[in-house]
Design a protein around this motif. Sequence first.
Motif, PDB file in Angstrom:
ATOM      1  N   ILE A  39      50.988 -28.674   6.186  1.00  0.00           N
ATOM      2  CA  ILE A  39      52.308 -28.547   5.585  1.00  0.00           C
ATOM      3  C   ILE A  39      52.373 -27.213   4.844  1.00  0.00           C
ATOM      4  O   ILE A  39      51.911 -27.068   3.719  1.00  0.00           O
ATOM      5  N   TYR A  40      52.977 -26.219   5.496  1.00  0.00           N
ATOM      6  CA  TYR A  40      52.910 -24.839   5.001  1.00  0.00           C
ATOM      7  C   TYR A  40      54.250 -24.155   5.214  1.00  0.00           C
ATOM      8  O   TYR A  40      54.880 -24.295   6.266  1.00  0.00           O
ATOM      9  N   ASN A  41      54.715 -23.421   4.203  1.00  0.00           N
ATOM     10  CA  ASN A  41      55.965 -22.688   4.287  1.00  0.00           C
ATOM     11  C   ASN A  41      55.657 -21.205   4.095  1.00  0.00           C
ATOM     12  O   ASN A  41      55.308 -20.780   2.990  1.00  0.00           O
ATOM     13  N   SER A  42      55.758 -20.425   5.149  1.00  0.00           N
ATOM     14  CA  SER A  42      55.389 -19.010   5.096  1.00  0.00           C
ATOM     15  C   SER A  42      56.293 -18.222   4.141  1.00  0.00           C
ATOM     16  O   SER A  42      55.843 -17.272   3.489  1.00  0.00           O
ATOM     17  N   TYR A  43      57.576 -18.617   4.043  1.00  0.00           N
ATOM     18  CA  TYR A  43      58.496 -17.906   3.150  1.00  0.00           C
ATOM     19  C   TYR A  43      58.075 -18.075   1.692  1.00  0.00           C
ATOM     20  O   TYR A  43      58.007 -17.103   0.938  1.00  0.00           O
ATOM     21  N   ILE A  44      57.777 -19.324   1.310  1.00  0.00           N
ATOM     22  CA  ILE A  44      57.351 -19.588  -0.071  1.00  0.00           C
ATOM     23  C   ILE A  44      56.050 -18.869  -0.370  1.00  0.00           C
ATOM     24  O   ILE A  44      55.870 -18.284  -1.448  1.00  0.00           O
ATOM     25  N   ASP A  45      55.135 -18.883   0.587  1.00  0.00           N
ATOM     26  CA  ASP A  45      53.846 -18.218   0.388  1.00  0.00           C
ATOM     27  C   ASP A  45      54.052 -16.718   0.197  1.00  0.00           C
ATOM     28  O   ASP A  45      53.401 -16.101  -0.653  1.00  0.00           O
TER      29      ASP A  45
END
Length: 222
Positions: A39-45
């Motif tokens: 569960i990963y969000n590249s934008y938030i990262d």
Amino acid sequence: NVNTPGYTLQRIDLRPAGNTNTRDGNTQVGVAINGVERIYNSYIDAQVIAQQQNSSYSDTLLQGLQNIERIFDETNGNGINDRLSKFWSAWENLAKNPTGIVERNHLLSASKNLVEAIHSYKGSLDTINTDTNRSIVETISQINTKVDEIRDLNDKIFGTGYQEIETKNTLLDIRSQTLKELSALINIRQLENADGTIDVYLANGEPLVQGKTSQLLTVELD
């Protein structure tokens, strides 16, 4: 794992497995693991990394300015402003009595005190400059270590297959955390590739990591 640096929530993807015939028809009797989703969000990262860079830059700038501020501390008197005032005052007194021995000695004493203060300030600033250059050398070494780690993680992630998806997720977590640690040392931009690897660039566009290759930094004093 809330306090585990770099940990990303993972979710098991299940699929039906096994069935049997009963009087009521065909009945499913179990499930199998189809995969593990990260569960990963590249934008938030990317936003976290950008803010990490801003915060680290501001902290480093603040520390340097505070070191300089302590040198020019005028709160207790006898600082550069106080000595300049006494220096100009001594000139005014001498102008009123050019032949006065007391006035001349007063100007000489004020001049010596001013020169001593300037030399002292210069010595302190030179020390800060030397310490800053030493810190830059140490930081470049840390940057190069992180760059090599990201390159190696790219290589491992590229080599993991479908059956090793859980291992791949762990490697992705480690790489994401390493990227954050690198962003605390220098301004970077990152691009994700279709094969799971990432490219890392300096703010001026120079590449640090491209897939499974890396380019290290060196220090050159100007």
